[in-house]
Design a protein around this motif. Structure first.
Motif, PDB file in Angstrom:
ATOM      1  N   ALA A  20     -24.032  18.288  40.088  1.00 37.70           N
ATOM      2  CA  ALA A  20     -22.851  17.717  40.748  1.00 37.70           C
ATOM      3  C   ALA A  20     -21.623  18.595  40.515  1.00 37.70           C
ATOM      4  O   ALA A  20     -21.457  19.163  39.423  1.00 37.70           O
ATOM      5  CB  ALA A  20     -22.600  16.306  40.237  1.00 37.70           C
ATOM      6  N   TYR A  21     -20.752  18.683  41.533  1.00 37.25           N
ATOM      7  CA  TYR A  21     -19.596  19.575  41.439  1.00 37.25           C
ATOM      8  C   TYR A  21     -18.273  18.943  41.883  1.00 37.25           C
ATOM      9  O   TYR A  21     -17.260  19.632  41.888  1.00 37.25           O
ATOM     10  CB  TYR A  21     -19.858  20.845  42.263  1.00 37.25           C
ATOM     11  CG  TYR A  21     -20.942  21.684  41.653  1.00 37.25           C
ATOM     12  CD1 TYR A  21     -20.693  22.499  40.563  1.00 37.25           C
ATOM     13  CD2 TYR A  21     -22.247  21.614  42.134  1.00 37.25           C
ATOM     14  CE1 TYR A  21     -21.701  23.240  39.964  1.00 37.25           C
ATOM     15  CE2 TYR A  21     -23.261  22.353  41.554  1.00 37.25           C
ATOM     16  CZ  TYR A  21     -22.981  23.166  40.470  1.00 37.25           C
ATOM     17  OH  TYR A  21     -23.995  23.883  39.885  1.00 37.25           O
ATOM     18  N   ASN A  22     -18.282  17.668  42.253  1.00 30.29           N
ATOM     19  CA  ASN A  22     -17.029  17.032  42.663  1.00 30.29           C
ATOM     20  C   ASN A  22     -16.814  15.764  41.835  1.00 30.29           C
ATOM     21  O   ASN A  22     -17.380  14.716  42.137  1.00 30.29           O
ATOM     22  CB  ASN A  22     -17.056  16.693  44.152  1.00 30.29           C
ATOM     23  CG  ASN A  22     -15.724  16.163  44.652  1.00 30.29           C
ATOM     24  OD1 ASN A  22     -14.820  15.877  43.858  1.00 30.29           O
ATOM     25  ND2 ASN A  22     -15.592  16.029  45.969  1.00 30.29           N
ATOM     26  N   PRO A  23     -15.984  15.829  40.806  1.00 28.41           N
ATOM     27  CA  PRO A  23     -15.785  14.668  39.930  1.00 28.41           C
ATOM     28  C   PRO A  23     -15.043  13.517  40.606  1.00 28.41           C
ATOM     29  O   PRO A  23     -14.996  12.420  40.048  1.00 28.41           O
ATOM     30  CB  PRO A  23     -14.961  15.254  38.768  1.00 28.41           C
ATOM     31  CG  PRO A  23     -14.259  16.426  39.355  1.00 28.41           C
ATOM     32  CD  PRO A  23     -15.208  16.999  40.362  1.00 28.41           C
ATOM     33  N   GLU A  24     -14.518  13.775  41.785  1.00 28.43           N
ATOM     34  CA  GLU A  24     -13.757  12.733  42.471  1.00 28.43           C
ATOM     35  C   GLU A  24     -14.641  11.760  43.239  1.00 28.43           C
ATOM     36  O   GLU A  24     -14.152  10.766  43.781  1.00 28.43           O
ATOM     37  CB  GLU A  24     -12.739  13.373  43.420  1.00 28.43           C
ATOM     38  CG  GLU A  24     -11.672  14.194  42.698  1.00 28.43           C
ATOM     39  CD  GLU A  24     -10.690  14.832  43.654  1.00 28.43           C
ATOM     40  OE1 GLU A  24     -10.762  14.537  44.864  1.00 28.43           O
ATOM     41  OE2 GLU A  24      -9.842  15.621  43.193  1.00 28.43           O
ATOM     42  N   ARG A  82     -15.943  19.728  50.818  1.00 27.91           N
ATOM     43  CA  ARG A  82     -15.960  20.212  49.433  1.00 27.91           C
ATOM     44  C   ARG A  82     -17.367  20.092  48.865  1.00 27.91           C
ATOM     45  O   ARG A  82     -18.032  19.061  49.026  1.00 27.91           O
ATOM     46  CB  ARG A  82     -14.982  19.387  48.594  1.00 27.91           C
ATOM     47  CG  ARG A  82     -14.873  19.828  47.146  1.00 27.91           C
ATOM     48  CD  ARG A  82     -13.801  19.031  46.421  1.00 27.91           C
ATOM     49  NE  ARG A  82     -13.760  19.348  44.983  1.00 27.91           N
ATOM     50  CZ  ARG A  82     -12.950  18.755  44.121  1.00 27.91           C
ATOM     51  NH1 ARG A  82     -12.104  17.817  44.541  1.00 27.91           N
ATOM     52  NH2 ARG A  82     -12.973  19.094  42.842  1.00 27.91           N
ATOM     53  N   LEU A  83     -17.834  21.143  48.206  1.00 32.16           N
ATOM     54  CA  LEU A  83     -19.158  21.111  47.593  1.00 32.16           C
ATOM     55  C   LEU A  83     -19.272  19.933  46.634  1.00 32.16           C
ATOM     56  O   LEU A  83     -18.440  19.768  45.745  1.00 32.16           O
ATOM     57  CB  LEU A  83     -19.426  22.416  46.837  1.00 32.16           C
ATOM     58  CG  LEU A  83     -20.761  22.486  46.086  1.00 32.16           C
ATOM     59  CD1 LEU A  83     -21.932  22.496  47.062  1.00 32.16           C
ATOM     60  CD2 LEU A  83     -20.806  23.727  45.199  1.00 32.16           C
ATOM     61  N   GLU A  95     -16.116  26.403  50.047  1.00 36.62           N
ATOM     62  CA  GLU A  95     -16.106  27.156  48.799  1.00 36.62           C
ATOM     63  C   GLU A  95     -17.253  26.738  47.882  1.00 36.62           C
ATOM     64  O   GLU A  95     -17.528  25.548  47.705  1.00 36.62           O
ATOM     65  CB  GLU A  95     -14.775  26.955  48.069  1.00 36.62           C
ATOM     66  CG  GLU A  95     -14.656  27.772  46.793  1.00 36.62           C
ATOM     67  CD  GLU A  95     -13.313  27.575  46.095  1.00 36.62           C
ATOM     68  OE1 GLU A  95     -13.139  28.121  44.984  1.00 36.62           O
ATOM     69  OE2 GLU A  95     -12.450  26.863  46.653  1.00 36.62           O
ATOM     70  N   VAL A  96     -17.909  27.739  47.320  1.00 34.12           N
ATOM     71  CA  VAL A  96     -18.966  27.518  46.338  1.00 34.12           C
ATOM     72  C   VAL A  96     -18.502  28.166  45.033  1.00 34.12           C
ATOM     73  O   VAL A  96     -18.268  29.381  44.987  1.00 34.12           O
ATOM     74  CB  VAL A  96     -20.301  28.121  46.803  1.00 34.12           C
ATOM     75  CG1 VAL A  96     -21.379  27.920  45.731  1.00 34.12           C
ATOM     76  CG2 VAL A  96     -20.736  27.500  48.126  1.00 34.12           C
ATOM     77  N   SER A  97     -18.345  27.361  44.006  1.00 31.64           N
ATOM     78  CA  SER A  97     -17.785  27.858  42.751  1.00 31.64           C
ATOM     79  C   SER A  97     -18.702  28.868  42.073  1.00 31.64           C
ATOM     80  O   SER A  97     -19.897  28.973  42.383  1.00 31.64           O
ATOM     81  CB  SER A  97     -17.544  26.689  41.791  1.00 31.64           C
ATOM     82  OG  SER A  97     -18.776  26.129  41.380  1.00 31.64           O
ATOM     83  N   HIS A 148     -17.085  10.008  56.387  1.00 32.01           N
ATOM     84  CA  HIS A 148     -17.066  11.264  55.633  1.00 32.01           C
ATOM     85  C   HIS A 148     -17.805  12.356  56.417  1.00 32.01           C
ATOM     86  O   HIS A 148     -18.907  12.125  56.920  1.00 32.01           O
ATOM     87  CB  HIS A 148     -17.748  11.099  54.273  1.00 32.01           C
ATOM     88  CG  HIS A 148     -17.069  10.133  53.356  1.00 32.01           C
ATOM     89  ND1 HIS A 148     -15.989  10.481  52.567  1.00 32.01           N
ATOM     90  CD2 HIS A 148     -17.328   8.820  53.098  1.00 32.01           C
ATOM     91  CE1 HIS A 148     -15.606   9.429  51.867  1.00 32.01           C
ATOM     92  NE2 HIS A 148     -16.401   8.399  52.161  1.00 32.01           N
ATOM     93  N   ASP A 149     -17.228  13.532  56.483  1.00 26.87           N
ATOM     94  CA  ASP A 149     -17.927  14.683  57.044  1.00 26.87           C
ATOM     95  C   ASP A 149     -18.917  15.194  56.001  1.00 26.87           C
ATOM     96  O   ASP A 149     -18.526  15.512  54.870  1.00 26.87           O
ATOM     97  CB  ASP A 149     -16.940  15.791  57.413  1.00 26.87           C
ATOM     98  CG  ASP A 149     -16.051  15.408  58.585  1.00 26.87           C
ATOM     99  OD1 ASP A 149     -16.509  14.644  59.449  1.00 26.87           O
ATOM    100  OD2 ASP A 149     -14.898  15.881  58.635  1.00 26.87           O
ATOM    101  N   VAL A 150     -20.178  15.277  56.390  1.00 31.04           N
ATOM    102  CA  VAL A 150     -21.241  15.686  55.474  1.00 31.04           C
ATOM    103  C   VAL A 150     -21.903  16.951  56.008  1.00 31.04           C
ATOM    104  O   VAL A 150     -22.236  17.034  57.192  1.00 31.04           O
ATOM    105  CB  VAL A 150     -22.295  14.566  55.319  1.00 31.04           C
ATOM    106  CG1 VAL A 150     -23.485  15.050  54.489  1.00 31.04           C
ATOM    107  CG2 VAL A 150     -21.667  13.329  54.681  1.00 31.04           C
TER     108      VAL A 150
END
Length: 238
Positions: A13-17, A117-118, A90-92, A74-76
């Motif tokens: 997982a990469y989005n804590p929000e 967002r990833l 963006e990919v971290s 949501h756009d997926v």
């Protein structure tokens, strides 16, 4: 060369929000009716975690790259690193490191974004068919060149090719480009036999001098081939 039954083996997982369960719900909704083995595997995995899935709208498939749709407003976007680069998502650095590790293991990394967002990277693993190595070695022993043509990223493809002893590999090939690769080989003077089982293989199967579809493959692939193997046994190609 692989069984065509990938399974999700890890998630990152990469989005804590947004909670992981919510991401799985949105991604599961997007892949709920997928016909692609990777999409189907992700959909089934997400459904085990969040059985109640909303509906998706504005569903668009980008062959060989992924899908995008809208779920609960949501756009997926779900797909390959190449698709994310095309869409400027963006990919971290951490995520890229995970993708490289997954690929070096011969597995596949599928990226998922919510709201541009990833949000998640899914690792999927498939197994080589039991007779894959023996079939490749037999074909090489009788003087035929075995070429691997795949939509997988280059690191994954090279790992699998090394396991099979295949030297010539074309990776990250879009479905529309597979048929051009067959034409390219034919222009070089080669007589080409193409073996495939997926929707993305059908144009190349039709173009090849001999198109061989596995009987367990998609109806489109079977219709495009000149020969159909009744059983799901690569050894029958020899």
């Amino acid at each position: 060369l692989t069984t065509g039954h990938p399974m999700v083996t890890s998630v990152h997982a990469y989005n804590p929000e947004i909670s992981a369960n919510r991401v799985h719900q949105l991604i599961g909704a997007a892949e709920n009716n997928s016909e692609h083995p990777l999409g189907r595997a992700i959909g089934e995995f997400c459904k085990t975690l969040t059985p109640s899935l909303p509906d998706s709208q504005s569903y668009t498939t980008m062959p060989g790259r992924g899908v995008k749709c809208t779920v609960d407003g949501h756009d997926v976007v779900i797909g390959s690193p190449i698709l994310f680069k095309e869409l400027s998502i963006e990919v971290s650095r951490d995520a890229r490191a995970v993708i490289d590790t997954v690929s070096d293991a011969g597995h596949t990394a599928v990226l998922a974004a919510v709201g541009g967002r990833l949000a998640m990277v899914y690792e999927l693993a498939d197994s080589l068919k039991p007779d894959a190595l023996r079939t490749v070695k037999t074909l090489q022993r009788i003087g035929l060149e075995v070429i691997m043509l795949t939509g997988d990223n280059s690191r994954t493809a090279r790992t699998i090719a090394r396991q099979l002893g295949v030297d010539r590999v074309y990776a990250e090939v879009l479905p529309s480009h597979k048929v051009e690769k067959v034409r390219e080989l034919q222009r070089e003077g080669a007589i080409v036999a193409m073996v495939g089982d997926g929707i993305n293989d059908s144009p190349a199967l039709a173009q090849a001098d001999v198109g061989i579809a596995l009987g367990t493959g998609t109806d489109v692939a079977i219709a495009a081939a000149s020969l159909v193997l009744i059983k799901d046994k690569l050894a029958d190609v020899v």
